[in-house]
Structure formats: structure tokens, C-alpha cells
Design an enzyme around this catalytic site. Structure first.
Site, PDB file in Angstrom:
ATOM      1  N   CYS A   1      17.094 -53.080  10.520  1.00 60.02           N
ATOM      2  CA  CYS A   1      17.167 -53.622  12.020  1.00 60.02           C
ATOM      3  C   CYS A   1      15.678 -54.093  12.417  1.00 60.02           C
ATOM      4  O   CYS A   1      15.727 -55.270  12.872  1.00 60.02           O
ATOM      5  CB  CYS A   1      17.675 -52.557  12.911  1.00 60.02           C
ATOM      6  SG  CYS A   1      18.046 -53.051  14.721  1.00 60.02           S
ATOM      7  N   CYS A   2      14.821 -53.537  11.980  1.00 63.53           N
ATOM      8  CA  CYS A   2      13.565 -53.763  12.426  1.00 63.53           C
ATOM      9  C   CYS A   2      13.133 -55.274  11.623  1.00 63.53           C
ATOM     10  O   CYS A   2      12.396 -56.213  11.820  1.00 63.53           O
ATOM     11  CB  CYS A   2      12.391 -52.990  12.113  1.00 63.53           C
ATOM     12  SG  CYS A   2      12.201 -51.551  12.965  1.00 63.53           S
TER      13      CYS A   2
ATOM     14  N   CYS B   1      11.501 -51.366  21.104  1.00 63.60           N
ATOM     15  CA  CYS B   1      12.864 -51.616  21.495  1.00 63.60           C
ATOM     16  C   CYS B   1      13.201 -50.347  22.531  1.00 63.60           C
ATOM     17  O   CYS B   1      12.965 -49.103  21.930  1.00 63.60           O
ATOM     18  CB  CYS B   1      13.720 -51.842  20.342  1.00 63.60           C
ATOM     19  SG  CYS B   1      13.328 -53.265  19.471  1.00 63.60           S
TER      20      CYS B   1
ATOM     21  N   CYS C   1      14.571 -47.243  20.766  1.00 64.32           N
ATOM     22  CA  CYS C   1      13.819 -46.481  19.727  1.00 64.32           C
ATOM     23  C   CYS C   1      12.458 -46.203  20.502  1.00 64.32           C
ATOM     24  O   CYS C   1      11.562 -45.698  19.910  1.00 64.32           O
ATOM     25  CB  CYS C   1      13.314 -47.545  18.587  1.00 64.32           C
ATOM     26  SG  CYS C   1      14.917 -48.208  17.783  1.00 64.32           S
TER      27      CYS C   1
ATOM     28  N   CYS D   1       7.383 -50.338  11.715  1.00 67.26           N
ATOM     29  CA  CYS D   1       8.471 -51.221  11.471  1.00 67.26           C
ATOM     30  C   CYS D   1       8.538 -52.082  10.465  1.00 67.26           C
ATOM     31  O   CYS D   1       9.250 -52.818   9.991  1.00 67.26           O
ATOM     32  CB  CYS D   1       8.571 -51.946  12.939  1.00 67.26           C
ATOM     33  SG  CYS D   1       7.216 -52.893  13.338  1.00 67.26           S
TER      34      CYS D   1
END
Length: 258
Positions: free
Chosen positions: A128-129, A210, A213, A238
């Protein structure tokens, strides 16, 4: 003393003038000036819009340095973070270029893994990162020979060796003008120069990423304890600021175009 249930004042909590502060400010400014001259037209600040990066932006704008400003909008940022973009434009007269993930790839990733893939595994969180940060960062840095960050050695063990000048995996020069600054230095500068900052810092969020997170930290917790708090401490990067060889990121995130 903070009142239960109400945000604290980050300035009141953290701002302290410590010995050598003025010299550290001068050193950061000197580094930025030298880099701006050396990389004329090819240097950018990649700002996260956090407290450190707002200090760097202030140094750049206050001294009219020819360094562009850019940020990543991952699609999952807090509204308070994004609200800083028009504030910067009004306060400094500088525009921040915004880079976003590929919308088709992002939609496909969500369809495959849901809205919270970061909670399923470290591999999916890092994928996702990669999709939301690393790929847009490469576009942000395209054509650049140098970039500026707000990294500090004090932020985490993984960043304990951060140097003021270095290079990334692509050979671009990477400038970290606040490398030797303390958290007290950052907030003393913000207080002294009335630097705009994310109000989430007043809600015990020293490190803001985010929204899914990031959480507030408790008294005594590590600076980055509020980032990916469900993971092992060693995994808490990340990929933006670690060598590719040290990151378990897949070359192509699942659901992203090759």
C-alpha cells in the site's frame, strides 16, 4: 498542564531554546543555500507537511531560496494535513505541487484487498505504501538532481545515522538540513517564526502519516509509536527513506500496473 479530553498545545509541550539552536538554524540555512546554487532548477523539497517539513519550508520561503515545494497526497491523509496546502500558499506565496497515486491502480488495489490492507499483513501494508507513496515519489523526483527532507536523527533508531548530505538509490543528492535538530529545536523555531503547522500535532501526534496508520501517542511512548502501532518496531518505515535493499517492498505492488 493539559486538560483531559482537550488537545494540548504542541508549542507549550515541546518548544524549548537549547544551546546551539541558532548555530543549527544557520547550518540548515547554509546547507539549503549551497544546495540551491549547486542544483539550480533541479532541486525540490518533498514535504510531508509535518512539523519538521514546515520548518524547512519556512527556511526556503523566508530566504527566497529557489527550491520547489512538492508533496504526496496518498488519498488517505487527514483533512487537517491537506488543509495546510492553501495555508502555505497564503502565508508564503508559494505553491506546493501535489502528486497522487495512479487512480486505476489504487482502485484495483482496494478491490483486491479492501479498505484496510495495512492491517492484514506487513507485506500488504508495504505494498500500500509503495502504491500510494513510492510510485508518486518517483514522479515527484523525475528530472531532479537533489531533494530536501525533514528527517532528523532523533526521530527513530532507523534514522539515527541520517547525515545532512547523502544520496538516494538513484544517485540524487538527498539533503536533510534538520538532521541534528532536536524536537525542542523544531518547536522553538515554529514558535519564534509563527510557522503554520498541522493542528493534529496539538492532539499528541508528533509523527503524522495516513489517517488509518496514525494515532496519538501516550506519555512516555516513542516519537513514532503512533505510526503502524500494530507492527514490530523494526518494520516501521514506508520505504521513502530507507535503501531499496533494506525494504521488503515488492517491485510491483499487487494490483498496480507493471
Amino acid at each position: 498542564m493539559s486538560v483531559p479530553g482537550r488537545p494540548a498545545s504542541a508549542i507549550a509541550l515541546y518548544a524549548r531554546e537549547t544551546p546551539g539552536h541558532a548555530q543549527r538554524v544557520d547550518g540548515a540555512l547554509r546547507l539549503l543555500r549551497e544546495a540551491a546554487a549547486q542544483h539550480a532548477g533541479r532541486i525540490v523539497q518533498a514535504t510531508s507537511l509535518g512539523a519538521e517539513d514546515m520548518v524547512v519550508t519556512d527556511l526556503i520561503a523566508r530566504h527566497a531560496l529557489p527550491i520547489d515545494l512538492a508533496t504526496l497526497d496518498t488519498g488517505m491523509l487527514h483533512p487537517e494535513t491537506l488543509a495546510l496546502l492553501p495555508v502555505i500558499a497564503q502565508h508564503y506565496g508559494r505553491t506546493v505541487a501535489v502528486f497522487r497515486p495512479d487512480p486505476v491502480a489504487a482502485d484495483r488495489f482496494v478491490q483486491l484487498h479492501g479498505d484496510a490492507p495495512m492491517r492484514q499483513s506487513i507485506a500488504l501494508r508495504k505494498a500500500c505504501c509503495a502504491l500510494r507513496k513510492l510510485e508518486p515519489l518517483e514522479r515527484l523526483l523525475d528530472g531532479r538532481s537533489a531533494w530536501v527532507t525533514g528527517l532528523r536523527r532523533e526521530q527513530s533508531q532507523a534514522r539515527g545515522e541520517v547525515a545532512p548530505r547523502g544520496a538516494d538509490d538513484r544517485g540524487r543528492e538527498k539533503l536533510n538540513p534538520l538532521a541534528d535538530w532536536s524536537w525542542a529545536d523544531v518547536w522553538h523555531y515554529i514558535q519564534r517564526h509563527a510557522v503554520p503547522f498541522n493542528p493534529l500535532h496539538d492532539a499528541y501526534m508528533p509523527s503524522i502519516g495516513c489517517a488509518p496508520c496514525t494515532r496519538a501517542i501516550a506519555v512516555g511512548e516513542d516519537f513514532r509509536a503512533g505510526r503502524w502501532w500494530w507492527e514490530d518496531e523494526a518494520a516501521k518505515e514506508c520505504g521513502l527513506h530507507v535503501p531499496a535493499s533494506a525494504s521488503p517492498l515488492p517491485a510491483t505492488p499487487t494490483g498496480a500496473p507493471a
